[in-house]
Enzyme design. Structure first.
Site, PDB file in Angstrom:
ATOM      1  CG  HIS A  71      -2.244  -1.230   0.906  1.00 38.75           C
ATOM      2  ND1 HIS A  71      -2.481  -1.817   2.123  1.00 38.75           N
ATOM      3  CD2 HIS A  71      -2.532  -1.307   0.601  1.00 38.75           C
ATOM      4  CE1 HIS A  71      -3.566  -2.433   1.896  1.00 38.75           C
ATOM      5  NE2 HIS A  71      -3.896  -2.479   0.090  1.00 38.75           N
ATOM      6  CG  ASP A  95      -7.784  -3.944   0.841  1.00 37.31           C
ATOM      7  OD1 ASP A  95      -7.008  -2.760   1.070  1.00 37.31           O
ATOM      8  OD2 ASP A  95      -7.475  -5.024  -0.198  1.00 37.31           O
ATOM      9  CD  GLU A 115     -14.322  -3.734  -4.648  1.00 38.36           C
ATOM     10  OE1 GLU A 115     -12.518  -2.994  -4.397  1.00 38.36           O
ATOM     11  OE2 GLU A 115     -14.587  -4.205  -4.524  1.00 38.36           O
ATOM     12  CG  ASP A 147     -17.125  -2.539 -14.005  1.00 39.53           C
ATOM     13  OD1 ASP A 147     -16.044  -2.161 -14.257  1.00 39.53           O
ATOM     14  OD2 ASP A 147     -17.424  -3.868 -15.205  1.00 39.53           O
ATOM     15  CG  ASP A 165      -5.413  -2.254  -4.446  1.00 34.90           C
ATOM     16  OD1 ASP A 165      -4.485  -3.257  -4.784  1.00 34.90           O
ATOM     17  OD2 ASP A 165      -6.051  -2.296  -3.476  1.00 34.90           O
ATOM     18  CB  THR A 167      -8.012  -9.311  -7.821  1.00 35.56           C
ATOM     19  OG1 THR A 167      -9.529  -8.967  -9.505  1.00 35.56           O
ATOM     20  CG2 THR A 167      -8.507  -8.716  -6.805  1.00 35.56           C
ATOM     21  CG  ASP A 168      -3.904 -11.282  -9.467  1.00 37.46           C
ATOM     22  OD1 ASP A 168      -2.082 -11.340 -10.313  1.00 37.46           O
ATOM     23  OD2 ASP A 168      -3.266 -12.197  -8.598  1.00 37.46           O
ATOM     24  N   PRO A 172     -12.724 -11.681 -12.637  1.00 39.18           N
ATOM     25  CG  PRO A 172     -14.426 -10.869 -10.622  1.00 39.18           C
ATOM     26  CD  PRO A 172     -12.569 -11.808 -10.905  1.00 39.18           C
TER      27      PRO A 172
HETATM   28  N1  SPD Z   1      -1.523 -11.941  -6.388  1.00 42.87           N
HETATM   29  C1  SPD Z   1      -2.256 -11.161  -5.357  1.00 42.87           C
HETATM   30  C2  SPD Z   1      -2.187  -9.643  -6.221  1.00 42.87           C
HETATM   31  C3  SPD Z   1      -3.138  -8.588  -4.978  1.00 42.87           C
HETATM   32  C4  SPD Z   1      -3.276  -7.495  -5.719  1.00 42.87           C
HETATM   33  N2  SPD Z   1      -4.359  -7.002  -5.031  1.00 42.87           N
HETATM   34  C5  SPD Z   1      -4.305  -6.693  -3.313  1.00 42.87           C
HETATM   35  C6  SPD Z   1      -4.836  -6.011  -2.558  1.00 42.87           C
HETATM   36  C7  SPD Z   1      -4.678  -4.734  -1.621  1.00 42.87           C
HETATM   37  N3  SPD Z   1      -5.700  -3.570  -1.694  1.00 42.87           N
END
Ligand code: SPD
Length: 291
Positions: A71, A95, A115, A147, A165, A167-168, A172
């Protein structure tokens, strides 16, 4: 119970689903919470070393013990490189860790987080209170549940910095690594604005590195990456994508001056780390430039 949790006679383990040939495993002291939200299998458990761990679709998103390395670098590198940031868009980040760090910049007057899944915010506030640390109650922060891909397409707002920020790209978040999305981000950035995005661990996610470089390149003059090391994002350095039309070459001295205006202390970020983090190992340069 989600399949990522493996119970044996002695212990329960969580086995991460991201790299099947090298699955990261955690011993689970306690399953704290699990839910199928509209978008994710959300799982929260406790581990002896890392404290509480948040996983979405079987992939670790954060742990209480190492989240700061992610972060702080996602937020303070762009916000301290920019000479006078006033507005920030956070894409994802449910988060609250990014929002927490963004709010430390007192000169920001417009902070919007978009988000897709309200449950991530609600459950993170409940089970990871130290991560958002009251950020969602701060009147300077505006949160939209929608979205982000659609948001950047349609909004008339303009920002100095965009922080993705996500996900991979396997699930989604796939669209958030696309050329079309980066083009829309360019459109909502003010002149000299900076876009950063979580870009995976290149040793194991080479396509993510190559792909996001190629997809950002048509839209920005300056496209690169910088590094951070997050122990639970296994496989070595994590890259953070960087894109801007301006060079933003800033001396360590200037960074230190800007940093002195930020409240509280850092655990990972320093001006020297900021400068050094843009130096990439040869295998990453080869991957970006197709050798
Ligand atoms: N491979 C996992 C990557 C995660 C990235 N997002 C993290 C969210 C933390 N705020």
């Amino acid at each position: 119970m989600f399949s990522y949790l493996i119970a044996t006679a002695l212990l329960t383990h969580f086995q991460e689903a991201l790299f099947p040939d090298w699955p990261q495993a955690f011993s689970v002291e306690k399953v704290v919470y699990q839910e199928k939200t509209d978008h994710w299998d959300l799982l929260i458990f406790e581990n002896q070393i890392f404290g509480r761990v948040l996983a979405l679709d079987g992939v670790v998103q954060l742990t209480e013990q190492d989240e700061y390395a992610y972060h702080e670098m996602m937020v303070h590198v762009p916000l301290l490189a920019h000479p006078n940031p006033k507005s920030v868009l956070i894409v994802g980040g449910g988060d609250g860790g990014i929002l927490r760090e963004v709010l430390r910049h007192k000169d920001l007057t417009r902070i919007i987080e978009v988000e897709i899944d309200a449950r991530i915010i609600e459950m993170s506030k409940k089970y990871f209170p130290s991560v958002s640390n009251g950020a969602y109650e701060n009147p300077r922060a505006k949160v939209l549940i929608q979205d982000a891909w659609q948001y950047v397409k349609e909004t008339d707002e303009r920002f100095d910095v965009i922080i993705v920020d996500s996900t991979d790209p396997e699930g989604p978040a796939k669209e958030l690594f696309s050329a079309a999305f980066y083009g829309d981000c360019k459109k909502v950035l003010k002149a000299g604005g900076i876009l950063v995005n979580q870009n995976g661990v290149p040793f194991l996610q080479k396509e993510e590195l190559k792909g996001s470089y190629q997809n950002r390149k048509p839209h920005f003059k300056e496209v690169s990456f910088y590094l951070t090391a997050v122990p639970t994002y296994t496989g070595g350095f994590l890259t953070i994508g960087w894109a801007s039309d301006k060079k933003h070459k800033v001396s360590e001295k200037t960074l230190a001056e800007r940093l002195s205006r930020i409240e509280g202390s850092m655990r990972y970020y320093t001006p020297a780390i900021h400068k050094a983090s843009f130096t990439l190992p040869q295998f990453m340069l080869d991957c970006i430039h197709h050798k």
